[in-house]
Design an enzyme around this catalytic site. Structure first.
Site, PDB file in Angstrom:
ATOM      1  CE  LYS A 151     -13.096 -20.609  57.490  1.00 25.72           C
ATOM      2  NZ  LYS A 151     -13.681 -21.815  56.854  1.00 25.72           N
ATOM      3  CE1 TYR A 189     -15.009 -24.423  61.316  1.00 27.57           C
ATOM      4  CE2 TYR A 189     -12.645 -24.415  61.714  1.00 27.57           C
ATOM      5  CZ  TYR A 189     -13.762 -23.894  61.081  1.00 27.57           C
ATOM      6  OH  TYR A 189     -13.628 -22.825  60.212  1.00 27.57           O
ATOM      7  CG  PHE A 249     -12.889 -32.533  56.258  1.00 27.65           C
ATOM      8  CD1 PHE A 249     -13.117 -31.409  57.050  1.00 27.65           C
ATOM      9  CD2 PHE A 249     -13.990 -33.221  55.761  1.00 27.65           C
ATOM     10  CE1 PHE A 249     -14.406 -30.976  57.332  1.00 27.65           C
ATOM     11  CE2 PHE A 249     -15.295 -32.789  56.046  1.00 27.65           C
ATOM     12  CZ  PHE A 249     -15.494 -31.671  56.834  1.00 27.65           C
ATOM     13  CB  THR A 271     -19.401 -25.171  52.770  1.00 27.55           C
ATOM     14  OG1 THR A 271     -20.444 -24.886  53.714  1.00 27.55           O
ATOM     15  CG2 THR A 271     -18.147 -25.612  53.506  1.00 27.55           C
ATOM     16  CG  ASN A 319     -14.433 -22.002  53.219  1.00 25.42           C
ATOM     17  OD1 ASN A 319     -13.734 -21.548  54.131  1.00 25.42           O
ATOM     18  ND2 ASN A 319     -15.451 -22.793  53.439  1.00 25.42           N
ATOM     19  CG  HIS A 323     -16.536 -19.141  60.921  1.00 23.37           C
ATOM     20  ND1 HIS A 323     -17.217 -20.332  60.887  1.00 23.37           N
ATOM     21  CD2 HIS A 323     -17.077 -18.417  61.950  1.00 23.37           C
ATOM     22  CE1 HIS A 323     -18.119 -20.345  61.864  1.00 23.37           C
ATOM     23  NE2 HIS A 323     -18.062 -19.203  62.518  1.00 23.37           N
ATOM     24  CD  GLU A 344     -19.557 -19.620  65.564  1.00 24.41           C
ATOM     25  OE1 GLU A 344     -19.601 -18.602  64.845  1.00 24.41           O
ATOM     26  OE2 GLU A 344     -19.829 -20.761  65.137  1.00 24.41           O
TER      27      GLU A 344
HETATM   28  P1  IDP Z   1     -19.478 -23.390  56.836  1.00 27.01           P
HETATM   29  O1  IDP Z   1     -18.120 -22.782  57.072  1.00 27.01           O
HETATM   30  O2  IDP Z   1     -20.033 -23.023  55.481  1.00 27.01           O
HETATM   31  O3  IDP Z   1     -20.442 -23.116  57.955  1.00 27.01           O
HETATM   32  P2  IDP Z   1     -19.112 -26.090  57.896  1.00 27.01           P
HETATM   33  O4  IDP Z   1     -19.809 -27.328  57.406  1.00 27.01           O
HETATM   34  O5  IDP Z   1     -19.497 -25.560  59.228  1.00 27.01           O
HETATM   35  O6  IDP Z   1     -19.286 -24.971  56.758  1.00 27.01           O
HETATM   36  O7  IDP Z   1     -17.551 -26.402  57.850  1.00 27.01           O
HETATM   37  C1  IDP Z   1     -16.642 -25.563  58.501  1.00 27.01           C
HETATM   38  C2  IDP Z   1     -15.398 -25.446  57.636  1.00 27.01           C
HETATM   39  O8  IDP Z   1     -14.777 -26.726  57.482  1.00 27.01           O
HETATM   40  C3  IDP Z   1     -15.655 -24.979  56.218  1.00 27.01           C
HETATM   41  O9  IDP Z   1     -15.819 -23.580  56.112  1.00 27.01           O
HETATM   42  C4  IDP Z   1     -14.414 -25.476  55.513  1.00 27.01           C
HETATM   43  O10 IDP Z   1     -13.305 -24.611  55.758  1.00 27.01           O
HETATM   44  C5  IDP Z   1     -14.170 -26.811  56.207  1.00 27.01           C
HETATM   45  N1  IDP Z   1     -14.807 -27.925  55.469  1.00 27.01           N
HETATM   46  C6  IDP Z   1     -16.119 -28.190  55.353  1.00 27.01           C
HETATM   47  N2  IDP Z   1     -16.347 -29.278  54.598  1.00 27.01           N
HETATM   48  C7  IDP Z   1     -15.111 -29.706  54.200  1.00 27.01           C
HETATM   49  C8  IDP Z   1     -14.671 -30.823  53.390  1.00 27.01           C
HETATM   50  O11 IDP Z   1     -15.454 -31.602  52.859  1.00 27.01           O
HETATM   51  N3  IDP Z   1     -13.320 -30.944  53.230  1.00 27.01           N
HETATM   52  C9  IDP Z   1     -12.418 -30.098  53.792  1.00 27.01           C
HETATM   53  N4  IDP Z   1     -12.804 -29.049  54.571  1.00 27.01           N
HETATM   54  C10 IDP Z   1     -14.128 -28.852  54.771  1.00 27.01           C
HETATM   55 MG    MG Z   2     -20.379 -23.782  59.920  1.00 21.94          MG
END
Ligand code: IDP
Ligand code: MG
Length: 153
Positions: free
Chosen positions: A11, A51, A59, A93, A114, A117, A128
């Site tokens: 990312k 997403y 968010f 996450t 973070n 992905h 994907e």
């Molecule tokens: P993952 O990446 O661990 O699979 P997902 O729930 O699929 O987690 O969320 C996708 C991405 O959305 C996360 O990696 C993060 O960048 C962002 N994200 C997830 N939860 C939050 C949040 O509560 N606030 C802001 N961004 C979030």
């Molecule tokens: Mg995910």
């Protein structure tokens, strides 16, 4: 054991924080085979699809803005049962809650920033990979460490 392929996106914070090499190194040293890699500037359409499970979250727009700050580096990794293995290396996450030793645990403090992905299931990995790579951008080749990596006797 099933050979699987999984999609990684490094990312924008991985690029901005000069962590691209460190991230790729984590996957390399695990023994995962790189079968595709490229830089991609994500479009709204791609992000809406990628997403889609988060589209009703407060968010969501901020997440899209973050993902468009720079191009991302997209990779396809291959290995036996690698989808779950890569999720373990990636970590939880939220950076601050991710286990030490994982990519997010070692390099991230928050969300959405973070670092990586990683696909979370066989079905999502297929979708994907198809979203970001054409067939002729993915390579089949033999890797000399596989006999030892997957030693079976
Ligand atoms: P993952 O990446 O661990 O699979 P997902 O729930 O699929 O987690 O969320 C996708 C991405 O959305 C996360 O990696 C993060 O960048 C962002 N994200 C997830 N939860 C939050 C949040 O509560 N606030 C802001 N961004 C979030
Ligand atoms: Mg995910």
């Amino acid at each position: 054991m099933d050979k699987e392929r999984t999609l990684i996106l490094c990312k924008p914070d991985a690029l901005q924080r000069n962590l691209l090499g460190a991230v790729i190194s984590r996957f390399e040293r695990k023994g995962l085979k790189l079968v595709g890699i490229k830089m991609v500037g994500l479009s709204d359409t791609e992000l809406d699809e990628h997403y889609a499970h988060l589209k009703d979250k407060p968010f969501f727009e901020g997440l899209k803005k973050y993902m468009k700050q720079t191009p991302v580096v997209a990779m396809v990794l291959e290995g036996e049962e690698c989808i779950d293995a890569v999720r373990l290396i990636t970590g939880a996450t939220k950076g601050a809650e991710a286990d030490a030793g994982t990519i997010r645990g070692d390099f991230a403090m928050a969300t959405p920033g973070n670092i990586v992905h990683a696909s979370d299931s066989v079905e999502n990995a297929k979708e994907e990979i198809y979203r970001f790579f054409n067939d002729d951008e993915l390579y089949d080749y033999a890797k000399i460490d596989e006999t030892f990596l997957y030693w079976k006797d």
